[in-house]
Design a protein around this motif. Structure first.
Motif, mmCIF file in Angstrom:
data_model
loop_
_atom_site.group_PDB
_atom_site.id
_atom_site.type_symbol
_atom_site.label_atom_id
_atom_site.label_comp_id
_atom_site.label_asym_id
_atom_site.label_seq_id
_atom_site.Cartn_x
_atom_site.Cartn_y
_atom_site.Cartn_z
ATOM 1 N N LEU A 140 0.904 -1.294 -0.002
ATOM 2 C CA LEU A 140 -0.082 -0.051 0.035
ATOM 3 C C LEU A 140 1.040 1.397 0.092
ATOM 4 N N SER A 141 1.845 1.167 0.774
ATOM 5 C CA SER A 141 2.830 2.334 0.654
ATOM 6 C C SER A 141 3.518 2.727 -0.687
ATOM 7 N N SER A 142 3.853 1.607 -1.083
ATOM 8 C CA SER A 142 4.407 1.711 -2.617
ATOM 9 C C SER A 142 3.514 2.298 -3.611
ATOM 10 N N LEU A 143 2.269 1.660 -3.589
ATOM 11 C CA LEU A 143 1.114 2.149 -4.322
ATOM 12 C C LEU A 143 0.838 3.652 -4.167
ATOM 13 N N LYS A 144 0.685 4.066 -2.966
ATOM 14 C CA LYS A 144 0.472 5.488 -2.445
ATOM 15 C C LYS A 144 1.779 6.429 -3.176
ATOM 16 N N ARG A 145 2.822 5.926 -3.174
ATOM 17 C CA ARG A 145 4.191 6.484 -3.745
ATOM 18 C C ARG A 145 4.038 6.732 -5.089
ATOM 19 N N PHE A 146 3.619 5.759 -5.768
ATOM 20 C CA PHE A 146 3.446 5.716 -7.075
ATOM 21 C C PHE A 146 2.242 6.556 -7.610
ATOM 22 N N VAL A 147 1.202 6.270 -6.901
ATOM 23 C CA VAL A 147 -0.148 7.054 -7.245
ATOM 24 C C VAL A 147 0.221 8.694 -7.136
ATOM 25 N N ASP B 29 8.275 9.546 -16.106
ATOM 26 C CA ASP B 29 8.998 8.282 -16.614
ATOM 27 C C ASP B 29 8.490 6.994 -15.998
ATOM 28 N N VAL B 30 8.078 7.161 -14.812
ATOM 29 C CA VAL B 30 7.323 6.184 -14.199
ATOM 30 C C VAL B 30 6.016 5.681 -14.945
#
Length: 125
Positions: A96-103, A109-110
């Motif tokens: 969830l933390s990774s998803l939050k950072r991504f969103v 580039d990402v």
């Protein structure tokens, strides 16, 4: 002297959705099998069998009151389940933390590394 092992473990007992509904029903108050059965479309005998599995796992206690048996939730065995789930929460939290950072990222580039979304019209033949 140790307690005898239960016939059913907590995980087996809660695997069935009917038994989970029974636990929810008994979480607020003690009830007789007659009252409990009124909440289900199955027979009273079937409800009793589910209650027996829950009792063998230590999740419900029964008490005779006159000619009636009343059941109540005993939440203590659920601690085993809570401990098991809490161990795996760390994986959910990381994802969830990774998803939050991504969103929330502004890094084009990402975003560009993902293929574009296409809309599919299910009505098209």
């Amino acid at each position: 002297m140790s307690e005898p092992a239960s016939k059913h473990d907590v995980f087996q007992a809660i695997a069935d959705p009917t038994r989970r509904r029974l636990l929810h029903l008994l979480s607020d108050q003690e009830m007789s099998v007659t009252i409990i059965s009124g909440h289900f479309t199955m027979s009273r005998t079937a409800v009793s069998k589910h209650l027996r599995v829950l009792a063998e796992a230590g999740l419900v206690k029964d008490q005779k009151v006159g000619r009636e048996t009343r059941y109540r939730l005993d939440p203590e065995p659920l601690l085993e389940l809570k401990k098991w789930v809490s161990y795996y929460e760390r994986f959910w939290e990381n994802k969830l933390s990774s998803l939050k950072r991504f969103v929330e990222s502004d890094d084009s580039d990402v975003m560009d590394s993902f293929p574009p979304l296409t809309v599919v019209d299910r009505n098209e033949k």
